[in-house]
Design a protein around this motif. Structure first.
Motif, PDB file in Angstrom:
ATOM      1  N   TYR A 121       0.848  -1.194   0.000  1.00 49.61           N
ATOM      2  CA  TYR A 121       0.000   0.000   0.000  1.00 49.61           C
ATOM      3  C   TYR A 121       0.884   1.246   0.000  1.00 49.61           C
ATOM      4  O   TYR A 121       1.892   1.314   0.710  1.00 49.61           O
ATOM      5  CB  TYR A 121      -0.919   0.016   1.219  1.00 49.61           C
ATOM      6  CG  TYR A 121      -1.903  -1.124   1.225  1.00 49.61           C
ATOM      7  CD1 TYR A 121      -3.151  -1.007   0.622  1.00 49.61           C
ATOM      8  CD2 TYR A 121      -1.568  -2.345   1.826  1.00 49.61           C
ATOM      9  CE1 TYR A 121      -4.049  -2.070   0.623  1.00 49.61           C
ATOM     10  CE2 TYR A 121      -2.456  -3.409   1.821  1.00 49.61           C
ATOM     11  CZ  TYR A 121      -3.693  -3.269   1.223  1.00 49.61           C
ATOM     12  OH  TYR A 121      -4.572  -4.318   1.217  1.00 49.61           O
TER      13      TYR A 121
ATOM     14  N   GLY B 252      -3.318   0.171  -3.688  1.00 50.14           N
ATOM     15  CA  GLY B 252      -3.191  -1.146  -3.109  1.00 50.14           C
ATOM     16  C   GLY B 252      -2.125  -1.984  -3.778  1.00 50.14           C
ATOM     17  O   GLY B 252      -1.421  -1.517  -4.680  1.00 50.14           O
TER      18      GLY B 252
ATOM     19  N   LEU C 243      -7.127   2.332  -3.590  1.00 48.75           N
ATOM     20  CA  LEU C 243      -7.887   1.565  -2.609  1.00 48.75           C
ATOM     21  C   LEU C 243      -9.231   2.240  -2.367  1.00 48.75           C
ATOM     22  O   LEU C 243      -9.299   3.454  -2.154  1.00 48.75           O
ATOM     23  CB  LEU C 243      -7.096   1.475  -1.306  1.00 48.75           C
ATOM     24  CG  LEU C 243      -7.721   0.677  -0.163  1.00 48.75           C
ATOM     25  CD1 LEU C 243      -7.816  -0.804  -0.517  1.00 48.75           C
ATOM     26  CD2 LEU C 243      -6.899   0.866   1.113  1.00 48.75           C
TER      27      LEU C 243
ATOM     28  N   TYR D 125     -12.376   0.203   2.713  1.00 45.35           N
ATOM     29  CA  TYR D 125     -11.765   0.443   4.016  1.00 45.35           C
ATOM     30  C   TYR D 125     -12.681  -0.063   5.120  1.00 45.35           C
ATOM     31  O   TYR D 125     -13.909  -0.055   4.992  1.00 45.35           O
ATOM     32  CB  TYR D 125     -11.531   1.934   4.253  1.00 45.35           C
ATOM     33  CG  TYR D 125     -10.530   2.604   3.358  1.00 45.35           C
ATOM     34  CD1 TYR D 125      -9.238   2.840   3.796  1.00 45.35           C
ATOM     35  CD2 TYR D 125     -10.890   3.037   2.081  1.00 45.35           C
ATOM     36  CE1 TYR D 125      -8.311   3.488   2.984  1.00 45.35           C
ATOM     37  CE2 TYR D 125      -9.970   3.684   1.266  1.00 45.35           C
ATOM     38  CZ  TYR D 125      -8.686   3.902   1.726  1.00 45.35           C
ATOM     39  OH  TYR D 125      -7.773   4.541   0.914  1.00 45.35           O
TER      40      TYR D 125
ATOM     41  N   PRO E  15      -7.313  -1.313   5.593  1.00 50.52           N
ATOM     42  CA  PRO E  15      -7.965  -1.856   4.393  1.00 50.52           C
ATOM     43  C   PRO E  15      -8.976  -2.930   4.775  1.00 50.52           C
ATOM     44  O   PRO E  15      -8.854  -3.577   5.820  1.00 50.52           O
ATOM     45  CB  PRO E  15      -6.802  -2.452   3.594  1.00 50.52           C
ATOM     46  CG  PRO E  15      -5.586  -1.748   4.114  1.00 50.52           C
ATOM     47  CD  PRO E  15      -5.856  -1.499   5.564  1.00 50.52           C
TER      48      PRO E  15
END
Length: 340
Positions: free
Chosen positions: A87, A110, A116, A119, A172
């Motif tokens: 990440y 990511g 990304l 979450y 994440p």
């Protein structure tokens, strides 16, 4: 971590703080990390932009004097790396004009290289965003909004010229929590502020916050924060983002970072719950100076009290009785680190 929960009676709130088990080291980790501890040691004129030959977004790829090649990325405290476990924190810009608000945008990519978007919600937010000056004189706790396609947006003003560190604290959806950091710059003439002397009291917005307990390297102890106003204890601290207190701890020099919340949230005991104190079980990764920023809410307003704490070298049995030794030197200083 539940066994570390500190019970403080009907109003007490337990929080867990483990500053990490290792010192910051970028070379062994193989990732880009924070700039050197001496970056703001000399007054001068900051560059208009990072060097194009420098591999990090902030223009630095080395850490301060705490570095040790024996460590791995998994050992490092949070915030020393811009990329970890696949990440990466990617800001649209790292240079801002001091004193001018901007729509600061960034993404977290990511392991597949895509932004990304999934979450976990942690204490009512998917992502917590902290910006602090390298001299630890400025502190901002912000709450970005999702702008779509994995882009985060937040109004950000760097109050004065200098070097800053921005931290994204998140989890994440299918991974463990991370804190990634990147350097920001506000070009112009700048004189770094000296770190305030260690103190067990801080004043902010008419409140006095008192800390008891001892922070030591290698030994956990309980740090308890109590708030008073006009000489009277405040016994009705209010929930803020599902917690009675939020703590950000930063190691002077390399800005190793930790942001923790209560094990038991305010929501678990009702939205009308109040507290008279907040407590943290704390252990420093190394001897040295640390800056602690405590967010608390009272009267519908969030306040931030800032402390400088010097961690001594501890021993395995130090934490058992250290909480009783709360009679160290103390003194008031005005905390201007609001940022809300």
């Amino acid at each position: 971590m539940n066994e570390n929960l500190v019970k403080l009676g009907a109003y007490g709130v337990g929080l867990i703080v483990l500053f990490g088990a290792a010192l910051g080291a970028g070379a062994a980790a193989g990732d880009v990390v924070a700039g050197p501890a001496g970056h703001t040691a000399d007054a001068g004129h900051l560059p208009a932009s990072p060097s194009p030959d420098d591999p990090s977004p902030g223009g630095h790829d080395a850490v301060g004097a705490h570095a040790t090649h024996a460590e791995t990325a998994s050992d490092l405290p949070g915030g020393l790396q811009v990329s970890q476990n696949g990440y990466t924190l990617v800001p649209e810009t790292t240079v801002l004009t001091p004193g001018e608000p901007v729509d600061f945008r960034f993404t977290v990519t990511g392991p597949d290289g895509s932004p990304l978007t999934a979450y976990q919600v942690q204490h009512e937010k998917k992502l917590h965003f902290i910006v602090v000056s390298r001299d630890l004189g400025e502190f901002l706790h912000l709450h970005p909004e999702e702008a779509g396609d994995g882009v985060w947006s937040v109004e950000l003003t760097l109050p004065r010229a200098g070097a800053y560190r921005a931290f994204a604290d998140f989890v994440p959806e299918d991974a463990t929590g991370l804190t990634l950091g990147v350097d920001l710059f506000a070009p112009g003439d700048q004189t770094p502020r000296p770190l305030p002397k260690p103190s067990r009291t801080a004043t902010v917005d008419g409140y006095t916050v008192t800390m008891t307990g001892t922070l030591a390297s290698g030994a956990a102890d309980t740090l308890v924060f109590e708030v008073s106003r006009d000489g009277r204890p405040v016994t009705d601290l209010q929930p803020y983002l599902g917690a009675f207190g939020h703590l950000v701890a930063l190691r002077a020099g390399d800005l190793a970072y930790l942001h923790v919340h209560p094990e038991g949230t305010a929501a678990a005991t009702g939205s009308d719950s109040t507290a008279e104190r907040v407590a943290f079980h704390a252990k420093a990764p190394s001897p040295g100076d640390y800056r602690l920023f405590l967010d608390f809410k009272h009267g519908g307003t969030v306040h931030t009290a800032a402390f400088t704490v010097h961690a001594e070298q501890g021993s395995a049995d130090h934490g058992a009785d250290a909480h009783e030794s709360g009679d160290h030197e103390s003194g008031d200083h005005e905390s201007g680190d609001h940022g809300h």
